[in-house]
Design an enzyme around this catalytic site. Structure first.
Site, PDB file in Angstrom:
ATOM      1  N   GLU A   1      -1.988  14.989 -15.702  1.00 45.67           N
ATOM      2  CA  GLU A   1      -2.896  15.307 -16.819  1.00 45.67           C
ATOM      3  C   GLU A   1      -2.751  16.791 -17.188  1.00 45.67           C
ATOM      4  O   GLU A   1      -2.674  17.644 -16.304  1.00 45.67           O
ATOM      5  CB  GLU A   1      -4.335  15.042 -16.348  1.00 45.67           C
TER       6      GLU A   1
ATOM      7  N   ASN B   1      -7.588  15.216 -24.930  1.00 45.09           N
ATOM      8  CA  ASN B   1      -6.874  15.236 -23.659  1.00 45.09           C
ATOM      9  C   ASN B   1      -5.973  13.995 -23.704  1.00 45.09           C
ATOM     10  O   ASN B   1      -6.452  12.870 -23.584  1.00 45.09           O
ATOM     11  CB  ASN B   1      -7.902  15.171 -22.514  1.00 45.09           C
TER      12      ASN B   1
ATOM     13  N   LYS C   1      -7.838  10.519 -23.873  1.00 44.82           N
ATOM     14  CA  LYS C   1      -8.857  10.278 -22.842  1.00 44.82           C
ATOM     15  C   LYS C   1     -10.228   9.980 -23.447  1.00 44.82           C
ATOM     16  O   LYS C   1     -10.743  10.746 -24.273  1.00 44.82           O
ATOM     17  CB  LYS C   1      -8.930  11.507 -21.950  1.00 44.82           C
TER      18      LYS C   1
ATOM     19  N   GLU D   1     -14.896  19.813 -20.133  1.00 43.99           N
ATOM     20  CA  GLU D   1     -14.131  18.856 -20.969  1.00 43.99           C
ATOM     21  C   GLU D   1     -14.955  18.340 -22.147  1.00 43.99           C
ATOM     22  O   GLU D   1     -14.439  18.125 -23.234  1.00 43.99           O
ATOM     23  CB  GLU D   1     -13.613  17.703 -20.117  1.00 43.99           C
TER      24      GLU D   1
ATOM     25  N   CYS E   1      -7.415  10.597 -15.591  1.00 38.46           N
ATOM     26  CA  CYS E   1      -8.338  11.228 -14.635  1.00 38.46           C
ATOM     27  C   CYS E   1      -9.706  10.549 -14.526  1.00 38.46           C
ATOM     28  O   CYS E   1      -9.835   9.529 -13.897  1.00 38.46           O
ATOM     29  CB  CYS E   1      -8.471  12.718 -14.931  1.00 38.46           C
TER      30      CYS E   1
ATOM     31  N   ASN F   1      -6.723  15.974 -12.580  1.00 35.12           N
ATOM     32  CA  ASN F   1      -7.034  17.318 -12.066  1.00 35.12           C
ATOM     33  C   ASN F   1      -8.400  17.186 -11.427  1.00 35.12           C
ATOM     34  O   ASN F   1      -9.425  17.191 -12.120  1.00 35.12           O
ATOM     35  CB  ASN F   1      -7.121  18.328 -13.210  1.00 35.12           C
TER      36      ASN F   1
HETATM   37  N1  CDT Z   1      -9.998  16.080 -15.170  1.00 38.11           N
HETATM   38  C1  CDT Z   1     -10.962  15.235 -14.791  1.00 38.11           C
HETATM   39  O1  CDT Z   1     -11.270  14.268 -15.475  1.00 38.11           O
HETATM   40  N2  CDT Z   1     -11.629  15.544 -13.648  1.00 38.11           N
HETATM   41  C2  CDT Z   1     -12.714  14.761 -13.155  1.00 38.11           C
HETATM   42  C3  CDT Z   1     -13.721  15.600 -12.474  1.00 38.11           C
HETATM   43  C4  CDT Z   1     -14.923  14.814 -12.170  1.00 38.11           C
HETATM   44  S1  CDT Z   1     -15.921  15.536 -10.990  1.00 38.11           S
HETATM   45  C5  CDT Z   1     -16.551  14.170 -10.177  1.00 38.11           C
HETATM   46  C6  CDT Z   1     -12.241  13.684 -12.183  1.00 38.11           C
HETATM   47  O2  CDT Z   1     -12.666  12.543 -12.314  1.00 38.11           O
HETATM   48  O3  CDT Z   1     -11.497  13.988 -11.270  1.00 38.11           O
END
Ligand code: CDT
Length: 310
Positions: free
Chosen positions: A47, A110, A127, A146, A172, A197
């Site tokens: 990502e 994203n 996304k 985000e 993600c 990430n």
């Molecule tokens: N980049 C991304 O979507 N990160 C989210 C952070 C969430 S914190 C629970 C993830 O789901 O990893």
């Protein structure tokens, strides 16, 4: 009959804020060449692979913010990925921040694309589930903005015929939502590519969350088994601009079993030869949607909460 595909999950180590696109692309190309050398049909990048994961900090200046986004794909900086893909006959998945300028102003997504073995883009996903906050959290150790930087994706979940099967994409945070996998499965996806990430600590408190790795694998393994699909999960791992992120890039079978997994928090290619037909087998047996999903009996259009029990 077996339908084999060899997949490379190209985990990426930290991308420093100061690292130019050309240097990032050079790292991606190295992973792509290794994937080619190891017989991969497709290599899966993470990502927002082209820059540091900027939602982890607050950017006020619009020009600076725009510098993290791609206005075109391929762009001059990313063209070598498409050229090498064609040269080696390897497909790829790439996540990046996308800027679209229209009459209504700027839209930011994203995004992830799928590229075939001739270097042509055949799929795009934006996304849908955006984590974090829509405003700066000044008292937090790092940000998760985000909801502030991106619009929710407007392309839906889709599946494309490619690489001998049906491929889907999510990104993600999407992986934590069961409807992501279910919609992709209902659209026929046999293998889903997803980059992530994922910090190993909460934004507002120091210390590693002991559940970060567990929840990563739990979401993806449940998604694969309950929807009879392969998942290729690819991390941006390690400490990037002070934020420590999990790794665990992996390839998971429709049985829910992890067939290959990264062992570092750096650039690392994880390869597995997968039988796409395994998705069909599970869908004809234990996870047979047509035979077992009586959605007309789910009560989806009745009251959300029942009456008070006496
Ligand atoms: N980049 C991304 O979507 N990160 C989210 C952070 C969430 S914190 C629970 C993830 O789901 O990893």
């Amino acid at each position: 009959m077996a339908r084999p595909i060899t997949v490379g999950a190209a985990q990426f180590g930290p991308v420093p804020q100061s690292q130019p696109r050309a240097a990032v692309v050079a790292r991606l190309l190295e992973l792509m060449r290794e994937a080619h050398g190891r017989g991969c049909d497709v290599v899966v990048f993470t990502e927002v692979a082209l820059t540091a994961f900027f939602p982890h900090w607050y950017i006020e200046d619009e020009t600076e913010l725009d510098s993290y986004f791609e206005r075109e794909m391929p762009s001059p900086a990313t063209q070598p990925l498409f050229d090498e893909a064609r040269k080696y006959g390897i497909g790829f998945h790439l996540g990046y921040a996308e800027l679209v300028e229209g009459p209504a102003g700027k839209k930011r997504y994203n995004t992830a694309i799928l590229v075939d073995k001739t270097g042509a883009i055949f799929g795009k996903y934006r996304k849908i589930h955006l984590p974090g906050y829509a405003a700066q959290q000044p008292d937090h150790r790092y940000q998760n903005l985000e909801k502030y930087y991106f619009d929710s994706g407007d392309l839906g979940f889709n599946a494309w015929r490619a690489f001998g099967g049906v491929m889907g994409v999510c990104i993600c945070y999407d992986r934590r939502w069961p409807e992501t996998y279910r919609v992709l499965a209902l659209k026929g996806a046999e293998m889903v590519f997803l980059g992530y990430n994922t910090p190993d600590q909460p934004t507002d408190r120091p210390g590693v969350s002991h559940l970060a790795n567990f929840h990563n694998m739990l979401s993806m393994q449940a998604g694969t088994y309950q929807n009879a699909m392969w998942v290729v999960g690819v991390a941006k791992a390690g400490v990037e601009e002070g934020v420590s992120q999990i790794g665990q890039s992996c390839i998971i079978a429709p049985s829910g079993e992890v067939v290959a997994q990264a062992t570092t928090l750096k650039d690392e290619l994880v390869v597995a030869r997968c039988d796409l037909d395994m998705a069909r087998q599970y869908r004809e047996n234990t996870i047979n949607f047509a035979l077992n999903r009586h959605i007309e009996h789910y009560g989806l259009i009745t009251a959300r909460v029942g009456p008070q029990a006496p």
